[in-house]
Motif scaffolding. Structure first.
Motif, mmCIF file in Angstrom:
data_model
loop_
_atom_site.group_PDB
_atom_site.id
_atom_site.type_symbol
_atom_site.label_atom_id
_atom_site.label_comp_id
_atom_site.label_asym_id
_atom_site.label_seq_id
_atom_site.Cartn_x
_atom_site.Cartn_y
_atom_site.Cartn_z
ATOM 1 N N LYS A 262 0.823 -1.202 0.000
ATOM 2 C CA LYS A 262 0.000 0.000 0.000
ATOM 3 C C LYS A 262 0.859 1.256 0.000
ATOM 4 O O LYS A 262 0.541 2.240 -0.671
ATOM 5 N N ASN A 279 -7.944 -10.802 9.695
ATOM 6 C CA ASN A 279 -7.648 -9.552 8.992
ATOM 7 C C ASN A 279 -7.383 -9.811 7.508
ATOM 8 O O ASN A 279 -7.747 -9.015 6.645
ATOM 9 N N ARG A 282 -10.744 -10.178 5.917
ATOM 10 C CA ARG A 282 -11.394 -8.873 5.745
ATOM 11 C C ARG A 282 -10.813 -8.135 4.541
ATOM 12 O O ARG A 282 -11.536 -7.451 3.799
ATOM 13 N N GLU A 283 -9.503 -8.267 4.339
ATOM 14 C CA GLU A 283 -8.857 -7.668 3.161
ATOM 15 C C GLU A 283 -9.399 -8.293 1.877
ATOM 16 O O GLU A 283 -9.649 -7.607 0.889
ATOM 17 N N LYS A 285 -12.296 -9.647 1.475
ATOM 18 C CA LYS A 285 -13.684 -9.194 1.318
ATOM 19 C C LYS A 285 -13.753 -7.784 0.754
ATOM 20 O O LYS A 285 -14.686 -7.436 0.009
ATOM 21 N N SER A 286 -12.770 -6.960 1.079
ATOM 22 C CA SER A 286 -12.761 -5.567 0.621
ATOM 23 C C SER A 286 -12.417 -5.436 -0.854
ATOM 24 O O SER A 286 -12.630 -4.379 -1.462
ATOM 25 N N GLY A 287 -11.851 -6.505 -1.444
ATOM 26 C CA GLY A 287 -11.563 -6.480 -2.877
ATOM 27 C C GLY A 287 -10.262 -5.810 -3.253
ATOM 28 O O GLY A 287 -10.133 -5.293 -4.363
ATOM 29 N N GLY A 288 -9.259 -5.831 -2.372
ATOM 30 C CA GLY A 288 -7.967 -5.229 -2.657
ATOM 31 C C GLY A 288 -7.021 -6.176 -3.366
ATOM 32 O O GLY A 288 -7.445 -7.141 -4.017
ATOM 33 N N LYS A 338 -13.039 -14.301 -2.224
ATOM 34 C CA LYS A 338 -14.158 -13.391 -1.997
ATOM 35 C C LYS A 338 -15.497 -14.119 -2.087
ATOM 36 O O LYS A 338 -16.473 -13.735 -1.454
#
Length: 351
Positions: A262, A279, A282-283, A285-288, A338
């Motif tokens: 990042k 974590n 969650r990353e 899921k966020s689509g990064g 995802k």
């Protein structure tokens, strides 16, 4: 449970078992009290092993929680033990000192626990004290880091390091094929390069990539720490102006890897993690940049407690015909993306 009659004795269950491997643990298991246990095992529809049975005391020893995954090991064991009114959970102080762990295990042997769940700091160095427990008639469930002597444990349960690499390699290979990239730049961030588990993960990754005609471009170890993960990722990003895929072998150190990505503002590649931290999920899921992680779940500690309870109570697994808990249980390495992350998130551990 009685040691007489047609049901095998506790000591017979402890030392006379067939060594068969299973990929997953059955949630429900059936008692072996029936007159025809093999037939009952084949027809049982979920079993009743979760119902209260003979009271047992389970000793527990693990390394100090200086890593998110290790902290989750103890939490999972404690949480599973609390589910059973017939279990007294007897943990000793977690430690990274070999001699202190040996002394702690000896105290559990002296306390005459009914079963012992033991994740050693080092399997070789704690082999003798585990054997001492077995010789005293206390079944040892060896968690994760295996003892070299099979006489030192009744059952081993752990993850599949080679399988983690294979799962990551197949994900990377398929995605690169989908993208139509013929000669990809693939980088790998290892854990501790000298550890057999790290080498097994790297070999599985390389073997899977080979089936797609790909290979690792650059590999560097990051010591399983956030700080080193950050430094190593920054170095790899600087050295390679173009990257197509990155595999990071550990989600805890992945916190540092993601921070470096990042900070560098790099978005041209996708990343796969390993272990299955919350974590990381969650990353995903966020689509990064992090698209997937492959599991090496600390839920294995909860499964180890369940297995220890079954062994101490003289029970087996309902989905198996055999009367006894298997000698080895290797958990599958599952790929979290995802599309399925919501199913796995409740099992994730905090880094």
């Amino acid at each position: 449970m009685s040691d007489t009659g047609s049901v095998p004795s506790r000591r017979g269950l402890l030392f006379g078992g067939a060594a068969i491997a299973a990929g997953t643990l059955a949630a429900g298991c059936t008692s072996n009290e029936e007159k025809e246990p093999a037939a009952a095992a084949q027809t049982a529809g979920g079993g009743d092993n979760d119902k209260p049975g003979k009271h047992v005391t389970i000793g527990f020893s693990a390394p100090a929680a200086d890593h998110g995954w290790l902290a989750a090991i103890t939490k999972n064991a404690q949480a599973q033990a609390k589910r059973y009114s017939d279990v007294t959970f007897k943990p000793v102080e977690p430690t990274n000192d070999i001699n202190q762990q040996i002394s702690a295990v000896e105290s559990l042997i002296s306390a005459k626990v009914d079963a012992l769940v033991l994740q050693p700091n080092d399997g070789g160095q704690l082999n003798q004290v585990a054997r001492k427990a077995m010789d005293a008639g206390i079944p040892v469930v060896n968690l994760d880091r295996v003892f070299p002597d099979k006489l030192s444990y009744r059952t081993w349960i752990g993850g599949d390091n080679y399988g983690m690499g294979v799962a990551a390699g197949h994900y990377v290979g398929r995605r690169l094929k989908e993208k139509g990239i013929a000669k990809p730049v693939i980088v790998e961030v290892q854990g501790i390069a000298t550890l057999p588990l790290t080498q097994e993960r790297s070999k599985g990754f390389a073997d899977a990539l080979k089936s797609y005609g790909f290979s690792v471009t650059a590999r560097q170890d990051a010591k399983f720490t956030v700080e080193t993960g950050n430094q190593v990722a920054a170095n790899l990003l600087q050295a390679h102006k173009r990257i197509d895929a990155l595999w990071n072998q550990d989600d805890d150190q992945g916190v540092g890897v993601l921070a470096a990505i990042k900070q560098a503002g790099r978005k041209e590649f996708f990343m796969v993690g390993a272990a299955g931290s919350a974590n990381a999920m969650r990353e995903i899921k966020s689509g990064g940049v992090l698209e997937a992680t492959v599991t090496y779940s600390p839920t294995m500690a909860g499964s180890a407690v369940r297995v220890a309870r079954l062994i101490a109570q003289g029970k087996g697994l309902s989905d198996l015909v055999e009367l006894q808990v298997p000698q080895s249980l290797t958990l599958a390495s599952e790929t979290v993306t995802k599309q399925n992350v919501d199913r796995y998130l409740p099992l994730g551990f905090e880094s």
